[in-house]
Design a protein around this motif. Structure first.
Motif, PDB file in Angstrom:
ATOM      1  N   UNK A  21      66.214  18.744  11.233  1.00 13.95           N
ATOM      2  CA  UNK A  21      66.302  18.879  12.682  1.00 13.95           C
ATOM      3  C   UNK A  21      65.504  17.747  13.330  1.00 13.95           C
ATOM      4  N   UNK A  22      66.181  17.015  14.219  1.00 12.03           N
ATOM      5  CA  UNK A  22      65.508  15.909  14.902  1.00 12.03           C
ATOM      6  C   UNK A  22      65.786  16.002  16.400  1.00 12.03           C
ATOM      7  N   UNK A  23      64.735  15.743  17.167  1.00 12.54           N
ATOM      8  CA  UNK A  23      64.866  15.660  18.622  1.00 12.54           C
ATOM      9  C   UNK A  23      65.175  14.220  19.001  1.00 12.54           C
ATOM     10  N   UNK A  24      66.124  14.052  19.893  1.00 12.95           N
ATOM     11  CA  UNK A  24      66.497  12.751  20.434  1.00 12.95           C
ATOM     12  C   UNK A  24      66.458  12.852  21.957  1.00 12.95           C
ATOM     13  N   UNK A  25      66.509  11.699  22.611  1.00 16.40           N
ATOM     14  CA  UNK A  25      66.623  11.738  24.070  1.00 16.40           C
ATOM     15  C   UNK A  25      67.603  10.671  24.518  1.00 16.40           C
ATOM     16  N   UNK A  26      68.586  11.096  25.297  1.00 16.73           N
ATOM     17  CA  UNK A  26      69.534  10.158  25.890  1.00 16.73           C
ATOM     18  C   UNK A  26      68.807   9.270  26.883  1.00 16.73           C
ATOM     19  N   UNK A  27      69.202   8.026  26.938  1.00 16.31           N
ATOM     20  CA  UNK A  27      68.566   7.061  27.833  1.00 16.31           C
ATOM     21  C   UNK A  27      68.498   7.580  29.265  1.00 16.31           C
ATOM     22  N   UNK A  28      69.603   8.143  29.754  1.00 17.00           N
ATOM     23  CA  UNK A  28      69.623   8.606  31.144  1.00 17.00           C
ATOM     24  C   UNK A  28      68.759   9.840  31.353  1.00 17.00           C
ATOM     25  N   UNK A  29      68.553  10.648  30.313  1.00 13.69           N
ATOM     26  CA  UNK A  29      67.619  11.768  30.440  1.00 13.69           C
ATOM     27  C   UNK A  29      66.182  11.263  30.566  1.00 13.69           C
ATOM     28  N   UNK A  30      65.827  10.263  29.764  1.00 11.73           N
ATOM     29  CA  UNK A  30      64.489   9.699  29.859  1.00 11.73           C
ATOM     30  C   UNK A  30      64.272   9.033  31.214  1.00 11.73           C
ATOM     31  N   UNK A  31      65.254   8.301  31.679  1.00  9.47           N
ATOM     32  CA  UNK A  31      65.157   7.660  32.993  1.00  9.47           C
ATOM     33  C   UNK A  31      64.952   8.706  34.090  1.00  9.47           C
ATOM     34  N   UNK A  32      65.689   9.794  34.011  1.00  9.70           N
ATOM     35  CA  UNK A  32      65.566  10.859  35.012  1.00  9.70           C
ATOM     36  C   UNK A  32      64.151  11.435  35.022  1.00  9.70           C
ATOM     37  N   UNK A  33      63.572  11.624  33.842  1.00 11.72           N
ATOM     38  CA  UNK A  33      62.214  12.158  33.779  1.00 11.72           C
ATOM     39  C   UNK A  33      61.215  11.175  34.376  1.00 11.72           C
ATOM     40  N   UNK A  34      61.357   9.902  34.051  1.00 11.63           N
ATOM     41  CA  UNK A  34      60.423   8.902  34.587  1.00 11.63           C
ATOM     42  C   UNK A  34      60.476   8.872  36.106  1.00 11.63           C
ATOM     43  N   UNK A  35      61.679   8.888  36.656  1.00 12.55           N
ATOM     44  CA  UNK A  35      61.816   8.879  38.115  1.00 12.55           C
ATOM     45  C   UNK A  35      61.209  10.144  38.728  1.00 12.55           C
ATOM     46  N   UNK A  36      61.372  11.274  38.042  1.00 13.46           N
ATOM     47  CA  UNK A  36      60.753  12.517  38.508  1.00 13.46           C
ATOM     48  C   UNK A  36      59.240  12.379  38.573  1.00 13.46           C
ATOM     49  N   UNK A  37      58.669  11.656  37.607  1.00 18.13           N
ATOM     50  CA  UNK A  37      57.210  11.525  37.527  1.00 18.13           C
ATOM     51  C   UNK A  37      56.627  10.560  38.553  1.00 18.13           C
ATOM     52  N   UNK A  38      57.466   9.809  39.251  1.00 23.39           N
ATOM     53  CA  UNK A  38      56.951   8.825  40.206  1.00 23.39           C
ATOM     54  C   UNK A  38      56.112   9.485  41.297  1.00 23.39           C
ATOM     55  N   UNK A  39      56.584  10.601  41.828  1.00 19.66           N
ATOM     56  CA  UNK A  39      55.833  11.220  42.923  1.00 19.66           C
ATOM     57  C   UNK A  39      55.670  12.733  42.788  1.00 19.66           C
ATOM     58  N   UNK A  40      56.021  13.301  41.636  1.00 19.20           N
ATOM     59  CA  UNK A  40      55.874  14.747  41.479  1.00 19.20           C
ATOM     60  C   UNK A  40      54.390  15.103  41.355  1.00 19.20           C
ATOM     61  N   UNK A  41      53.891  16.010  42.187  1.00 21.19           N
ATOM     62  CA  UNK A  41      52.461  16.340  42.133  1.00 21.19           C
ATOM     63  C   UNK A  41      52.036  16.939  40.795  1.00 21.19           C
ATOM     64  N   UNK A  42      52.964  17.603  40.108  1.00 17.32           N
ATOM     65  CA  UNK A  42      52.624  18.228  38.838  1.00 17.32           C
ATOM     66  C   UNK A  42      52.474  17.255  37.686  1.00 17.32           C
ATOM     67  N   UNK A  43      52.825  15.990  37.897  1.00 12.80           N
ATOM     68  CA  UNK A  43      52.779  15.007  36.813  1.00 12.80           C
ATOM     69  C   UNK A  43      51.407  14.363  36.653  1.00 12.80           C
ATOM     70  N   UNK A  44      50.562  14.483  37.644  1.00 11.67           N
ATOM     71  CA  UNK A  44      49.285  13.764  37.644  1.00 11.67           C
ATOM     72  C   UNK A  44      48.452  14.094  36.421  1.00 11.67           C
ATOM     73  N   UNK A  45      48.076  13.053  35.684  1.00 15.78           N
ATOM     74  CA  UNK A  45      47.170  13.149  34.537  1.00 15.78           C
ATOM     75  C   UNK A  45      47.679  14.084  33.438  1.00 15.78           C
ATOM     76  N   UNK A  46      48.993  14.135  33.283  1.00 11.84           N
ATOM     77  CA  UNK A  46      49.619  14.968  32.251  1.00 11.84           C
ATOM     78  C   UNK A  46      50.255  14.098  31.173  1.00 11.84           C
ATOM     79  N   UNK A  47      50.438  14.702  30.009  1.00  8.38           N
ATOM     80  CA  UNK A  47      51.189  14.096  28.904  1.00  8.38           C
ATOM     81  C   UNK A  47      52.461  14.906  28.696  1.00  8.38           C
TER      82      UNK A  47
END
Length: 314
Positions: free
Chosen positions: A200-226
């Motif tokens: 079993x392997x986890x993968x991530x589609x390029x557009x899914x990763x891009x969507x997450x990064x854009x979400x993290x630009x200004x989401x208050x819940x992203x601050x100082x998280x991994x």
């Protein structure tokens, strides 16, 4: 909002830049190693990424840095001290940028790290979690881990918010490396002895990763998280090859050879590392990402694979 993106012409960076440019309220500055073709893109040319780089021109009047540039995992090293080379770019270069960003008043620094910080493999059903103790094994993973540690120290000293994203294997249009090699083999229609692999392997589609990064630009819940990221659907190597073949419109010619026999043969041939990538498991749990950001991967694995081969879609 004004955003600086390093690695803006790479596999991830180019797609991310395109999607950010489509956001009407985001102004993007491209950081590139050489000038782009003439156009309306705002760019700053930086010849290097190391401890001596002066980022003052790029950081002026900016609010967020997305750091996607890196010395990536290299299969066949040609340098005498590869760890030092990884550290030069991925640690020293990253922390130099972050220190200058903090001093320039940058509000948030988004660092694209790697799941290799967590480790190289998991047991089936025992995925990596975002708060696991890091256990990097190769030089690339070690350098990313050291960068993460330094970034957290800088965040504590400056008040700049740091967001760390650790993706597993990223696939999409224009993918290179092992995934591209697999696509080539499937495309040739060659019989492959991988029809009975139950990892079993986890993968991530390029557009899914891009969507997450854009979400993290200004989401208050992203601050100082991994955040760990994936498509939310883990596949065996057999299932992945079948999915690639379907997306390509090709038959999947997979011979069901027992995984134990494949592992034995690979060890005899000195291909143990390759066997691990094909036969081993690496799963990530994205529940923390989902909860903190109220985020769901927008694409399924099937949709992500279809985007690798747009000419095959109806």
């Amino acid at each position: 909002m004004n955003i600086v993106l390093t690695g803006a012409t790479g596999f991830l960076g180019a797609r991310l830049a395109d999607q950010i440019d489509r956001q009407g309220d985001l102004n993007l500055t491209y950081i590139v190693r050489r000038a782009l073709p003439a156009g309306d893109k705002c760019e700053v040319v930086m010849g290097s990424l190391d401890a001596c780089t002066d980022w003052s021109a790029a950081l002026k009047s900016q609010e967020v840095v997305i750091h996607a540039a890196a010395r990536v995992h290299i299969m066949k090293e040609e340098v005498a001290d590869s760890l030092a080379e990884y550290r030069k770019v991925n640690v020293e270069g990253t922390l130099n940028l972050a220190r200058q960003a903090g001093a320039a008043g940058i509000r948030r620094f988004i660092f694209i790290s790697s799941i290799k910080v967590s480790g190289e493999q998991t047991a089936i059903g025992q995925p990596f979690f975002a708060d696991d103790v890091p256990s990097p094994e190769d030089f690339y993973g070690i350098s990313k881990h050291e960068a993460e540690q330094g970034l957290r120290q800088i965040a504590a000293e400056t008040g700049m918010e740091v967001v760390v994203i650790r993706p597993p294997l990223v696939y999409g249009p224009g993918v290179k490396g092992n995934f591209a090699s697999m696509i080539k083999l499937v495309g040739k229609g060659l019989p492959l002895p991988l029809g009975a692999v139950h990892n079993k392997r986890s993968l991530v589609a390029l557009d899914n990763l891009v969507d997450l990064i854009i979400t993290c630009i200004d989401h208050p819940g992203a601050a100082n998280e991994t955040f760990l990221v994936s498509d939310g659907e883990d596949l065996s190597t057999t299932q992945l090859l079948q999915g690639v073949a379907e997306a390509m419109g090709k038959p999947s010619r997979l011979i069901p050879v027992p995984a134990g026999l494949l592992q034995f043969g690979a060890t005899l041939l000195g291909k143990k590392a390759m066997a691990q990538r094909l036969l081993g498991s690496l799963q990530v749990d994205i529940s923390h990402t989902r909860k903190c950001l109220n985020w769901t991967p927008p694409l399924t694995v099937k949709q992500g694979l279809q985007r690798c081969f747009p000419n095959q879609q109806d």
